[in-house]
Design an enzyme around this catalytic site. Structure first.
Site, PDB file in Angstrom:
ATOM      1  N   HIS A 264      42.148  43.431  46.828  1.00 61.61           N
ATOM      2  CA  HIS A 264      43.279  42.532  46.637  1.00 61.61           C
ATOM      3  C   HIS A 264      44.591  43.227  47.034  1.00 61.61           C
ATOM      4  CE1 HIS A 264      45.405  39.208  44.447  1.00 61.61           C
ATOM      5  NE2 HIS A 264      46.334  40.142  44.339  1.00 61.61           N
ATOM      6  N   GLU A 265      44.839  44.386  46.463  1.00 65.55           N
ATOM      7  CA  GLU A 265      46.095  45.089  46.767  1.00 65.55           C
ATOM      8  C   GLU A 265      46.126  45.523  48.231  1.00 65.55           C
ATOM      9  OE1 GLU A 265      48.304  44.618  44.705  1.00 65.55           O
ATOM     10  OE2 GLU A 265      47.055  44.102  42.975  1.00 65.55           O
ATOM     11  N   HIS A 268      47.556  42.717  50.240  1.00 66.71           N
ATOM     12  CA  HIS A 268      49.028  42.715  50.183  1.00 66.71           C
ATOM     13  C   HIS A 268      49.580  43.797  51.121  1.00 66.71           C
ATOM     14  CE1 HIS A 268      49.809  39.853  46.972  1.00 66.71           C
ATOM     15  NE2 HIS A 268      49.047  40.476  46.102  1.00 66.71           N
ATOM     16  N   GLU A 294      50.238  36.177  48.441  1.00 71.15           N
ATOM     17  CA  GLU A 294      49.004  36.040  47.671  1.00 71.15           C
ATOM     18  C   GLU A 294      47.886  35.486  48.558  1.00 71.15           C
ATOM     19  OE1 GLU A 294      49.365  37.492  44.888  1.00 71.15           O
ATOM     20  OE2 GLU A 294      47.469  37.039  43.916  1.00 71.15           O
TER      21      GLU A 294
HETATM   22 ZN    ZN Z   1      48.412  39.682  44.230  1.00 72.08          ZN
END
Ligand code: ZN
Length: 502
Positions: A264-265, A268, A294
């Site tokens: 997830h990170e 980003h 997101e």
């Molecule tokens: Zn996030």
């Protein structure tokens, strides 16, 4: 005009440098800083924030913008220069409308409110934070009123994170989504629940981190321009285009926690690392909205990272790292485990299907508080009532109820949750567009090659930074407006297969 633009860029560049320094201090605070460093760190960050604020409201920036806008025909509407002037104007207007004394007092308030929440949550003591929340609501309304002319009082607050979106249009989009999600959740939960016990064996920290970071590097995270460290609540931060950092946390009895936090990170981070290097030290040098950001974390975490194709390639490698834990677990069992759907009380632990229902509850309650139709004292009951009606569950207390998320206790009420669901919706929209352009992407993923997708995202989304708004970006990439269709198709197909729905 070129001279004026150079002057503006120099001023904006210094503001960016201070932001990078603040971000570095903040990163250190949540990773390595010893406890006793807190008071001095607080002072240092407050000073830099004040300097940054003073630089942002420098009337010289306003004068330069006025002149550049007058002579604006020099640059094509779609040029980087025109975008820079537009975004700088938006940022400048935001900064000058909020008086510095107000900002200082609000910042001080949020620090105290956060402390009160950190103590109240484990003690299940909503009454202790209610007075702070009353004040926060008051501040939030005042902030909205610095930007008059809105349709809904939440609109200016939504603008801060998802520029151009409105309470009304989000409400409509969420209502459409809800209509599709509620029956899907019902159909899934009528089936035999997935067994995810294989994820809760003992998984030593170092092996988890080595495997996770190997995936992150394969995704395209450049270790010469970033690093990874441990923290309590994982996040991504950026100091410059050459230094983008991710964080994670490890639970030795939950393999999925660290693994999917990293992916997830990393999503980003790939967005920030992919921005055009010409935008360095300018306000264009960041992702364009909370929703689009997101969309990238969720695309890499869920659409790719929780797909069967991804694990066809990676699962034998994971089994080789953890032969005792996963040796007798089949790919199908593992795939079902990482995609287990269940009604639950905690947003951050929710699966892909139920997650949005958690977000919608918060979004609606925020709007009601701002409108004045929900009093702070009634928030805990309203929360429980919505969980009962939307998810069929009631939390035993407020700790797992309206005290579970930090957002309202450490910032404004309004605009802080919609980005998560917009991100899910946009993630599918962008992924579909990538597949249309390059139909071989799923085969590439099944072969452990993430570069074709990564490169498409860089060319079509990442490199633009903040040049285009979310709506403009969606229009450019898909040729139409934001729609939930690809997301609903994605969920129905994936979870229809997983749970044998007809
Ligand atoms: Zn996030």
């Amino acid at each position: 005009m070129d001279e004026k633009l150079a002057q503006l860029k120099a001023k904006l560049g210094e503001i960016q440098d201070i932001s990078g320094a603040i971000a570095l201090l903040s990163w250190d605070q949540t990773t390595y800083m010893p406890e006793q460093g807190a008071p001095a760190r607080g002072r240092q960050m407050a000073l830099l924030s004040r300097l940054s604020q003073e630089m942002q409201i420098d009337p010289e920036i306003g004068r330069l913008l006025d002149e550049l806008e007058k002579g604006g025909d020099q640059w094509a509407a779609d040029s980087d220069e025109a975008a820079l002037i537009k975004v700088a104007r938006r940022t400048y207007e935001r900064a000058i409308r909020i008086p510095p004394e107000f900002l200082a007092s609000f910042t001080e308030h949020t620090a105290v409110s956060y402390q009160a929440w950190a103590k109240a949550r484990p003690e299940n003591d909503f009454a202790a934070v209610a007075p702070y929340l009353e004040k926060t609501l008051d501040y939030s309304r005042q902030i909205a009123d610095f930007f008059p002319g809105y349709d809904h009082i939440a609109d200016p607050l939504i603008d801060f994170s998802d520029y151009g979106m409105k309470a009304e249009s989000i409400r409509t989009l969420f209502a459409e989504l809800r209509q599709e999600l509620v029956p899907l959740v019902e159909a899934i939960t009528e089936k035999e629940p997935a067994d995810n016990s294989c994820l809760h064996k003992h998984y030593p920290e170092k092996k988890q981190l080595d495997f996770g970071m190997d995936l992150v590097r394969q995704y395209g995270f450049d270790m010469k321009r970033g690093r990874m460290d441990l923290t309590h609540h994982p996040f991504m931060t950026k100091f410059s285009l050459g230094d983008v950092r991710i964080t994670t946390r490890v639970d030795e009895h939950n393999l999925a926690d660290n693994l999917f936090s990293l992916l997830h990170e990393c999503g980003h981070a790939l967005y920030e690392l992919g921005i055009d290097s010409g935008f360095e030290r300018s306000p264009l040098n960041t992702g364009t909205s909370a929703g689009v950001h997101e969309s990238q974390s969720r695309l890499w975490e869920n659409i790719v990272g929780r797909s069967r194709a991804f694990w066809e390639y990676q699962y034998p490698k994971l089994q080789a790292v953890f032969p005792e834990q996963l040796g007798d677990v089949t790919l199908d069992q593992y795939y079902r485990a990482i995609n287990k759907v269940q009604r639950s009380l905690i947003r951050t632990e929710a699966d892909e299907v139920t997650y949005n229902l958690h977000v919608m509850i918060r979004f609606d309650l925020e709007l009601q508080m701002l409108e004045g139709t929900l009093a702070i004292k009634d928030l805990p009951d309203a929360w429980h009532a919505r969980y009962q009606s939307d998810l069929g569950l009631v939390a035993p207390d407020d700790s797992d109820g309206c005290l579970q998320d930090v957002h309202w206790y450490a910032g404004v009420i309004g605009g802080s949750f919609q980005g998560y669901t917009l991100g899910n919706v946009m993630g599918s929209l962008f992924y579909d567009a990538a597949l249309n352009a390059q139909p071989s992407i799923p085969q590439d993923i099944a072969a452990g090659n993430y570069q074709p997708l990564h490169q498409w995202l860089i060319s079509n989304i990442y490199r633009h930074g903040q040049k285009y708004t979310a709506d403009e970006l969606i229009e450019r990439v898909t040729g139409g407006p934001l729609t939930i269709k690809p997301y609903i198709n994605y969920l129905s197909q994936k979870f229809g297969d997983l749970y044998d729905l007809v």
